[in-house]
Design an enzyme around this catalytic site. Sequence first.
Site, short mmCIF file in Angstrom:
data_model
loop_
_atom_site.label_atom_id
_atom_site.label_comp_id
_atom_site.label_asym_id
_atom_site.label_seq_id
_atom_site.Cartn_x
_atom_site.Cartn_y
_atom_site.Cartn_z
N TYR A 125 0.82 -1.21 0.00
CA TYR A 125 0.00 0.00 0.00
C TYR A 125 0.86 1.27 0.00
CZ TYR A 125 -4.07 -2.89 1.01
OH TYR A 125 -5.07 -3.82 0.94
N LYS A 172 3.88 -14.96 4.75
CA LYS A 172 4.16 -15.91 3.67
C LYS A 172 5.68 -15.94 3.51
CE LYS A 172 2.50 -18.52 0.27
NZ LYS A 172 1.57 -19.64 0.41
N ASP A 205 -2.20 -18.58 3.91
CA ASP A 205 -3.22 -19.43 3.29
C ASP A 205 -3.76 -20.45 4.29
OD1 ASP A 205 -0.55 -20.12 3.05
OD2 ASP A 205 -0.78 -21.32 1.25
N ASP A 229 -5.83 -6.36 5.62
CA ASP A 229 -7.01 -5.81 4.96
C ASP A 229 -7.99 -6.94 4.65
OD1 ASP A 229 -8.74 -4.21 3.60
OD2 ASP A 229 -7.37 -3.65 2.00
N ASP A 233 -11.67 -8.31 7.04
CA ASP A 233 -13.03 -8.46 6.52
C ASP A 233 -13.51 -9.90 6.60
OD1 ASP A 233 -13.02 -5.78 6.05
OD2 ASP A 233 -13.66 -5.91 3.97
#
Length: 342
Positions: A125, A172, A205, A229, A233
């Site tokens: 970002y 990751k 994952d 982010d 959600d």
Amino acid sequence: MAKHKITLLPGDGIGPEVTAAVVSIIECAGVDVEWDKYFVGAEAISRFGDPLPQDVLDSILRNKIALKGPVTTPVGTGFASINVRLRKTLDLYANLRPVKSMPNVITRYEDVDLVVVRENTEDLYSGLEHEVVPGVVESLKIITRKASTRIAKFAFDYAQTHGRRKVTAVHKANIMKMSDGLFLQCFREVSQDYPNIEADDKIIDNLCMQLVVNPNQFDVLLLENLYGDIVSDLTAGLVGGLGVVAGANIGEAGAVFEAVHGSAPDIAGQNKANPLALLQSAVLMLQHLGEMGPAKRINDAIEKVLASGPEHRTRDLGGTGSTADFTGAMCETLRKGTRAND
Ligand code: NAI
């Protein structure tokens, strides 16, 4: 406790309705607040020519705390999101989202109680994108020791002050060995200073799979910006969606507490908006201010009101009540609680 001075940004759409509801519930909980109220967004443009006037930033810097309603962001044209500007200008580096199951908010999961801590300032970002040659673009993922250490400290401090037992770093690093590797290394270094809090890590994952299979195994999750982010959600979905979860953006200069839903123009001005998400954010704000008693009383009242009749729940939660019905029931419950303690 002394009177608090708090910057209030009602926003637009349903913003003014849900902030008015929350302000009166805070008053019913007996917290003494002087609200420093400002226009932002389209209303501020028409009055002052800027969606986020300097006066607003100065007020937040002075008070170090703001409660903010949703603001409509024009699509395609018009001004840039004031949320992003607030985060960047005030360096609000930590995004906090507690996620907890609530009575009569029916989902597939029960007793979910976890907290997502998201790094808010870097990663993909940072906005560093360019075209290398025609048809090839590069987007730079920035991870620094400074930001990774500061957000890890924030997560462990939060865990410590809120009685949480475990912080799980999500990454990751098996693939992005340098960037996510650095984030993980900083997390492990910081964890040494908190021997009473368990520290573990999960690959992103696997975490997503584990969250939908058994969310109850998690406590505090610590993530970089992009993973945070998405996962914040995802976890909101475990307890009923964005309409019921709180959000806060916190930095050294100040903290902004807001609902994560938008301005809902389709129901604005109709006494239908659910103030619960902003109210949950206000509870976080009261905890941040050290007002633990009123924060707990409001939390307990939320549980009671949601568990009572459908006339006290708004329609988005399957109830038949209005914004005013929910607000009235909250104030009545809070007053009864106070009388019972007299
Ligand atoms: P939205 O969240 O405003 O609405 C989506 C759906 O959820 C609508 O059907 C709405 O009626 C319902 N809803 C949302 N909040 C509700 C509440 N408290 N009670 C009952 N129902 C509720 O999302 P949408 O339509 O994508 O965005 C509308 C505007 O809000 C856009 O201009 C967007 O940029 C802005 N926005 C602002 C945010 C902020 O200031 N933090 C965050 C997200 C969107």
